[in-house]
Write an enzyme that holds these catalytic residues in place. Structure first.
Site, PDB file in Angstrom:
ATOM      1  N   ALA A  66       0.794  -1.228   0.000  1.00  0.00           N
ATOM      2  CA  ALA A  66       0.000   0.000   0.000  1.00  0.00           C
ATOM      3  C   ALA A  66       0.835   1.292   0.000  1.00  0.00           C
ATOM      4  O   ALA A  66       0.655   2.134  -0.890  1.00  0.00           O
ATOM      5  CB  ALA A  66      -0.973  -0.015   1.181  1.00  0.00           C
ATOM      6  N   ASP A 252      -4.253  -2.574   3.298  1.00  0.00           N
ATOM      7  CA  ASP A 252      -4.336  -1.889   2.009  1.00  0.00           C
ATOM      8  C   ASP A 252      -5.438  -0.845   1.996  1.00  0.00           C
ATOM      9  O   ASP A 252      -5.405   0.080   1.200  1.00  0.00           O
ATOM     10  CB  ASP A 252      -4.567  -2.912   0.893  1.00  0.00           C
ATOM     11  CG  ASP A 252      -3.297  -3.661   0.554  1.00  0.00           C
ATOM     12  OD1 ASP A 252      -2.667  -3.316  -0.455  1.00  0.00           O
ATOM     13  OD2 ASP A 252      -2.911  -4.566   1.308  1.00  0.00           O
ATOM     14  N   ASN A 262      -6.863  -6.446   4.122  1.00  0.00           N
ATOM     15  CA  ASN A 262      -5.458  -6.837   4.008  1.00  0.00           C
ATOM     16  C   ASN A 262      -5.390  -8.133   3.215  1.00  0.00           C
ATOM     17  O   ASN A 262      -6.415  -8.715   2.852  1.00  0.00           O
ATOM     18  CB  ASN A 262      -4.824  -6.998   5.391  1.00  0.00           C
ATOM     19  CG  ASN A 262      -3.315  -7.115   5.322  1.00  0.00           C
ATOM     20  OD1 ASN A 262      -2.644  -6.266   4.743  1.00  0.00           O
ATOM     21  ND2 ASN A 262      -2.764  -8.171   5.894  1.00  0.00           N
ATOM     22  N   LYS A 263      -4.191  -8.600   2.958  1.00  0.00           N
ATOM     23  CA  LYS A 263      -4.001  -9.788   2.140  1.00  0.00           C
ATOM     24  C   LYS A 263      -4.864 -10.935   2.632  1.00  0.00           C
ATOM     25  O   LYS A 263      -5.020 -11.144   3.832  1.00  0.00           O
ATOM     26  CB  LYS A 263      -2.526 -10.191   2.149  1.00  0.00           C
ATOM     27  CG  LYS A 263      -2.133 -11.104   1.017  1.00  0.00           C
ATOM     28  CD  LYS A 263      -2.338 -10.424  -0.340  1.00  0.00           C
ATOM     29  CE  LYS A 263      -1.482  -9.189  -0.487  1.00  0.00           C
ATOM     30  NZ  LYS A 263      -1.781  -8.403  -1.695  1.00  0.00           N
TER      31      LYS A 263
END
Length: 389
Positions: A66, A252, A262-263
């Site tokens: 990010a 992110d 997030n991931k």
């Protein structure tokens, strides 16, 4: 188009290469990236001479994370301006390259706004210089933000886990590869390591593209951390065995209600952490907080190609910046795949959000709004370092 050249093989004594830099060779300005699809096998630089090449690098995850995407977006606008391309068109292409990471659009907007203001006042050359100056400001601010997050995060760990000897589980990659500085969550772990307080870094392998196993382990090894890579599905057994003291992840996009994108795989970790009474901490700059996105359900989640799941593919075997596909099949021909790049964790599962301005805990809409209104870098260069109420 993007050109590339190899610099060195990755390893303990290899040359440290910045994740991103701006250069001005005689033939014209370029954005130079460390191609992260090639790590950890080798360090290769990808030279982007135009915005389409940079967009391709973003989409293929040659440049990612990010904060770094925000920096890349700002330099992309500056690149278009310096080379005389359509800045509006370039900005739109960059901002749409990946939908979930809010920092990408943030960096684009800042450089584009500086360009427009200068264009009205002084012409194209002045506007290009203004866009580049703003991109450099975004870059510099991220370096400072990274240092502040590490400081605040280390202090928080000391409060949550007195006595040191931390065993930290992290997901995806959140170090210098995603930042102008030393990163977000991994920067906190690195600060704990330097303070002699990190006992073990547990590194989830992390899909897509095994960004934990390839990239976080790469950074941990270079820093001399004690680390262990594990499959994402093995995290539960570590919690059950009492081997995890805290979870540190990046983000992110953080919605106004404190939901964290997030991931993919972050949400299951939050559930595990809550069940096992382990702190779940998100580390991200205020530029990742999107107050215009009201709640987590409003966050657009990027869907990655199904081949990343149905095929076994190592991008660095095919050359820098190559698209996914053409690997070794691991599923039956025609198998459908569900491959979201991110998942969303609700605020009630997040112990704290660490920003460059301080720590928000408990995570509330009001706390996030306060920290962003008083300390967002785009409005103020100073953070008070205080706990947001």
């Amino acid at each position: 188009m993007g050109d590339q050249y190899e610099v060195s093989e990755a390893g303990a004594g290899a040359l440290a290469i910045p994740s991103l830099r701006w250069e001005e060779p005689p033939e014209g300005p370029v954005v130079v990236l460390l191609d992260q699809t090639r790590l950890p096998a080798e360090e290769v630089e990808l030279v982007c001479t135009d915005v389409p090449a940079l967009v391709q690098a973003i989409r293929t995850l040659a440049v990612r994370g990010a904060p770094l995407l925000g920096i890349a977006g700002a330099y992309g606008v500056a690149l278009a301006a310096a080379r005389g391309f359509d800045v509006v068109e370039a900005g739109e292409a960059l901002a749409q390259a990946r939908p979930t990471a809010v920092n990408l659009g943030y960096g684009v907007r800042r450089a584009a706004a500086a360009y427009r203001t200068a264009l009205d006042e002084g012409g194209a050359q002045a506007a290009a210089a203004a866009a580049l100056a703003e991109a450099r400001a975004v870059h510099d601010e991220d370096i400072e933000a990274s240092a502040r997050m590490a400081e605040h995060g280390l202090a928080l760990l000391g409060e949550l886990l007195p006595g040191g000897g931390h065993r930290i589980l992290t997901h995806c990659n959140t170090g210098a590869l995603v930042s102008g500085g030393e990163g977000t969550a991994l920067a906190v772990a690195l600060a704990a390591h330097r303070a002699g307080e990190l006992r073990r870094l547990w590194v989830d392998e992390t899909r897509p593209l095994l960004q934990g196993a390839r990239l976080t382990a790469y950074e941990a090894a270079r820093a001399g951390m004690a680390y262990t890579v594990l499959s994402d599905g093995a995290a539960g057994s570590l919690f059950a065995a009492g081997e995890v003291d805290a979870v540190l992840i990046g983000a992110d996009r953080i919605a106004a209600d404190g939901s964290v994108a997030n991931k993919v795989g972050s949400y299951p970790l939050a559930v595990l952490a809550r069940y096992h009474h382990v702190p779940f901490v998100v580390v991200a700059p205020t530029s990742t907080v999107d107050l215009e996105t009201e709640e987590g359900a409003d966050i657009e989640v990027e869907q990655r190609p199904g081949q990343e799941v149905t095929e076994f593919s190592l991008p660095f075997l095919k050359g820098p910046g190559t698209e996914i596909g053409g690997g070794i099949p691991v599923a039956p021909l025609g198998a459908q795949a569900y491959n979201p790049a991110f998942d969303v964790t609700p605020a009630e599962l997040v112990t704290a959000i660490v920003t460059e301005a301080g720590v928000v805990s408990p995570v509330t809409r009001e706390g996030l709004a306060e920290v962003c209104s008083t300390s967002r870098w785009s409005k103020s260069r100073s953070g008070n370092g205080m706990m947001a109420e």
